[in-house]
Enzyme design. Structure first.
Site, mmCIF file in Angstrom:
data_model
loop_
_atom_site.group_PDB
_atom_site.id
_atom_site.type_symbol
_atom_site.label_atom_id
_atom_site.label_comp_id
_atom_site.label_asym_id
_atom_site.label_seq_id
_atom_site.Cartn_x
_atom_site.Cartn_y
_atom_site.Cartn_z
ATOM 1 N N SER A 1 -37.803 76.736 11.188
ATOM 2 C CA SER A 1 -37.211 77.821 11.943
ATOM 3 C C SER A 1 -37.375 77.588 13.454
ATOM 4 O O SER A 1 -36.838 76.613 13.986
ATOM 5 C CB SER A 1 -37.819 79.157 11.500
ATOM 6 O OG SER A 1 -37.072 80.246 11.963
ATOM 7 N N ASP B 1 -29.152 80.512 3.735
ATOM 8 C CA ASP B 1 -30.107 81.023 4.729
ATOM 9 C C ASP B 1 -29.762 82.476 5.077
ATOM 10 O O ASP B 1 -28.612 82.807 5.337
ATOM 11 C CB ASP B 1 -30.048 80.160 5.992
ATOM 12 C CG ASP B 1 -31.230 80.388 6.924
ATOM 13 O OD1 ASP B 1 -31.558 81.560 7.169
ATOM 14 O OD2 ASP B 1 -31.818 79.407 7.390
ATOM 15 N N HIS C 1 -33.867 81.275 3.793
ATOM 16 C CA HIS C 1 -34.600 80.725 4.929
ATOM 17 C C HIS C 1 -35.894 80.054 4.486
ATOM 18 O O HIS C 1 -36.304 79.040 5.039
ATOM 19 C CB HIS C 1 -34.890 81.834 5.936
ATOM 20 C CG HIS C 1 -35.342 81.324 7.267
ATOM 21 N ND1 HIS C 1 -34.576 80.463 8.028
ATOM 22 C CD2 HIS C 1 -36.483 81.538 7.992
ATOM 23 C CE1 HIS C 1 -35.217 80.178 9.154
ATOM 24 N NE2 HIS C 1 -36.369 80.821 9.148
#
Length: 812
Positions: free
Chosen positions: A669, A742, A776
């Site tokens: 991330s 995601d 994610h």
């Protein structure tokens, strides 16, 4: 990428290092890491614990290590910020899906077996307020059903068919002391789901006429009238009470899209929130127009608390201009509390007080009463078990957070403490709570004492604690604190005087387990017996180190070395795994947080630690502070980032542990964003591993992380911080990975796709891997195995086996 082998060998000394593993594709095309890593990841994760309100038993819940990709491939609807499995009318995936439940008796650690369904999938459990019963949901192939058990025996049974509606979270809530529950059920009269039109009836259009409404970059929004119909179909519930003994149901109100339903402590009223049209295609469901209402026991409307409009124009850092954060007063029969802004919800509006706190008592015939006002933005309120109000407020701009006590309505707030939210050393901890009627929790208070637990950050690292605080004077007394060599957190009290409590205890070599204990260190009695899931990591050595950046900011990292390694065996290749964090104050950025005495529990968040089984050192979570007052931190983001990374590698090299010519940078991330920028703006690393990142900041134009300036206010900043704009400068090999589904704000899969094309177009060495059905965070067994295999293959080829670029070496 060259072929790798699965065989293992032992190198010189006693360092057990497993050779580079094939990563020959399995039947479905997924790679497997070395068997050592497969066995570690397949081991069951540690249990979680839920303490009964009666403090006589602890529920231990165990889950399987990972779902399969077939489970993840079940149908998924992405609607208004939620992901729904249409077969079950529940979230498409949940990290809290347990496969086992048992009750541990606190008095003697004996176990009560719980009657469970065949192949249980438990996603919610809740004790009744009196502790006599417990309830849990079981997910079947066709829906979610409710089970209720007796705490004294563990006997449980299904009391509803698989018709609960769990789309918006826990589908049930206890009423009063626990004789019944209020649950959300699917609408029995809803018919078949709306069918996808064979051909569109027309274009999809959106329009805005002069109203300023900046919206965040979020995913899974509604995109058509058909999406709206599906959202309404699966989101609509019929509320009903369920008798805890007989399972008999009684409908409450009419079907609607209910997102909250909270019975009052006396069980005579219910606070419900329901969504109404028009829906938005730009914001999540929790920003849709909403009605908050108080109902009586029959489901008849008593009063409207709030009629809130669409929340698509809330300023960044602001709140909706209307009632919010409503909750029942836990020690009164039926008194509702909430906050309302006095500045219109805009933090840029000058105001002496930001919010007012209101209360409204049954039968709700009189006007609501103003309880108090807060100088900063109201965060939350609760009450102690004797009725004192505990109020938290905060200032986003200055980072100030304040906790105050209100002794009576209209009295001045009495400040207990105020600190910077960045000041870990001054964190007073979190109050221990106690469930009251209808599970409206209160802060536990005995006499003038409340109890707080916290992580206990200090220059020596984290040492969790239990404190008693005099709520009248603010005087503190330390009841318990973790000793050196371990990490022990307090989960709940077993005695009013704080002399007996339940903890979760772990060390570097001992996995986490739950214990009953007192203040004395030798008083620990086990409640669980979770075995070491990763014996190959048993001999890992971990050291928390501090060092200083050239600008004077002190930093810290934990450096891990493989089992059996000694400096005499030579320097190691290394993986640096990090995530940057913004600070307004360099003193706060220099604080030491974390602990080297924690057990490395295998799982998604610690995949990088498995490099230790393959002959790598790991520079874990080195602090990468981005420091600057107000909105200035990112003005020197690149310079600070590079300086932090260089300082971390220099420290590990100066200790004689790491070969600075063979260090790979990695992160997930915002850590992936960091990795790409480090490769673009420095030559510290031989390669990079970037998972699920955002690389083009113009795609998050209204701010990101703590950056509040928009792209139009700071275009040069957005351009400079975007590694996409510097793809031509990335010469080191980089591995890009991304979940194809995601769901995180800002990290759309297109970020990695376009970054890959930019890198490829400039001749970079780059590999781009997308994982089907993954969000994610990756969860499927096949995806997890493949991810660590890809990471190891890349780090082995471009880091571990890399030839030196120079013969220079930092002085030891």
């Amino acid at each position: 990428m060259r072929s790798l082998t699965l065989t293992a060998l032992v190198l010189t000394g006693s360092v057990a290092v497993f050779a580079q593993a094939p990563a020959q594709p399995a039947a479905g095309g997924y790679l497997l890491p070395p068997k050592t890593i497969v066995d570690i990841l397949d081991a069951p994760p540690p249990p979680t614990a839920e303490v009964s309100p009666a403090r006589d038993v602890v529920a231990l819940l165990e889950r399987a290590s990972m779902p399969t990709i077939a489970e993840l491939a079940q149908p998924m609807l992405r609607l208004a910020g939620v992901r729904i499995n249409p077969r079950t009318n529940a979230p498409h995936r949940s990290n809290a899906r347990y496969r086992s439940l048992s009750l541990k008796v606190v008095a003697d650690s004996s176990e009560r077996k719980v009657t469970l369904p065949v192949m249980p999938v438990i996603s919610w459990i809740g004790f009744s307020p009196d502790g006599r019963r417990f309830a849990f949901t079981h997910m079947r192939d066709n829906g979610v059903e409710l089970w209720i058990g007796e705490t004294a025996t563990g006997q449980a049974k299904a009391v509803t068919p698989a018709q609960l509606n769990a789309v918006f979270g826990a589908p049930c809530s206890w009423i009063g002391e626990g004789g019944s529950l209020l649950c959300a059920f699917t609408n029995s009269n809803r018919g078949a789901a709306p069918a996808q039109p064979e051909a569109p009836a027309g274009p999809n259009a959106q329009e805005s006429r002069g109203r300023v409404a900046p919206t965040p970059t979020v995913q899974d929004m509604l995109t058509s009238a058909h999406d709206e119909a599906l959202f309404e179909y699966y989101g609509t519930s019929q509320l009903a009470t369920v008798d805890a003994v007989t399972g008999q149901r009684a409908p409450l109100g009419r079907p609607a899209i209910y997102t909250e339903f909270r019975p009052s402590p006396d069980g005579q009223y219910t606070l419900v929130t329901r969504i109404k049209r028009p829906f938005s295609w730009l914001v999540r469901y929790d920003d849709f127009p909403t009605m908050a209402e108080i109902w009586d026991r029959r489901g008849a409307l008593v009063k409207v608390v709030a009629d809130l409009p669409l929340g698509d124009s809330v300023p960044r850092g602001g709140v909706l201009n209307g009632p919010r954060s409503w909750r029942w007063h836990p020690t009164l029969p039926a008194t509702l509390a909430w906050a309302e802004p006095l500045d219109g919800g805009d933090p840029k509006t000058a105001a002496t007080h930001r919010d007012k706190v209101m209360t409204w008592a049954a039968p709700f015939a009189l006007t609501p009463v103003e309880l108090t006002r807060t100088e900063y933005r109201f965060q939350n309120i609760t009450w102690t078990t004797t009725g004192a109000a505990w109020i938290n407020e905060g200032n986003r701009e200055t980072r100030a957070v304040r906790t105050s006590v209100l002794d009576a309505a209209g009295a001045p707030l009495r400040k207990l403490w105020e600190r910077s939210s960045e000041d870990a050393y001054a964190n007073p901890g979190t109050p221990i709570r106690q469930a009251r009627s209808s599970n409206a929790d209160a802060l536990f208070q005995s006499g003038d004492t409340v109890y707080l637990t916290g992580v206990g950050s200090s220059p020596q690292g984290d040492h969790p604690f239990l404190d008693k605080v005099n709520i009248k004077t603010g005087a503190r007394e330390r009841v318990f604190q973790t000793e050196d060599g371990g990490y022990e957190t307090v989960l709940g009290l077993l005695s009013d005087d704080g002399s007996k409590f339940i903890t979760r205890y772990e060390t570097r070599s001992d996995p986490p387990n739950f214990y009953v204990r007192g203040r004395e260190s030798n008083s620990r009695r086990p409640l669980s017996a979770y075995a070491d899931p990763a014996p190959p990591l048993k001999g890992v050595k971990s050291e928390m180190v501090t060092y200083t950046r050239p600008d004077g900011v002190q930093m810290r990292a934990t450096i891990h070395t493989p089992p059996g390694w000694t400096p005499a065996q030579g320097r190691l290749p290394a993986l640096l795994w990090a995530y940057p964090q913004e600070f307004a104050d360099p003193k706060m950025a220099s604080q030491v947080t974390g602990s080297a005495d924690r057990f490395t529990t295998p799982g998604w968040g610690t995949l990088h630690m498995l490099f230790l089984t393959q002959g790598f050192a790991v520079i874990d979570d080195p602090k990468m502070p981005i420091v600057g007052a107000g909105n200035t931190a990112n003005d020197t983001y690149i310079e600070q980032l590079v300086a932090s990374a260089q300082a971390a590698v220099d420290k590990a090299a100066a200790m004689g542990i790491v070969d600075p010519e063979r260090v790979v940078a990695g992160g997930h991330s915002y850590g992936a964003f960091m990795t790409a920028n480090l490769l673009a703006h420095s030559d510290i690393f031989r390669a990079g591993i970037a998972r699920s990142g955002a690389y083009n900041r113009t795609l998050t134009p209204f701010g990101f992380q703590n950056e509040e300036r928009s792209f139009w206010q700071a275009p040069q900043l957005y351009a400079r911080m975007s590694p996409f704009n510097h793809a031509d400068r990335i010469k080191e090999p980089i591995l890009l990975m991304h979940g194809e589904a995601d769901d995180n704000a800002g990290t759309y899969p297109i970020q990695s796709e376009r970054f890959y094309r930019a890198l490829k177009g400039h001749g970079a060495t780059v590999r781009y891997v997308t994982l089907p059905y993954e969000a994610h965070g990756y969860v499927a067994r096949e995806s997890m195995m493949h991810t660590i295999a890809e990471m190891l293959n890349w780090a082995n080829e471009w880091g571990k086996d890399a030839k030196p670029r120079s013969t220079s070496m930092p002085q030891q």
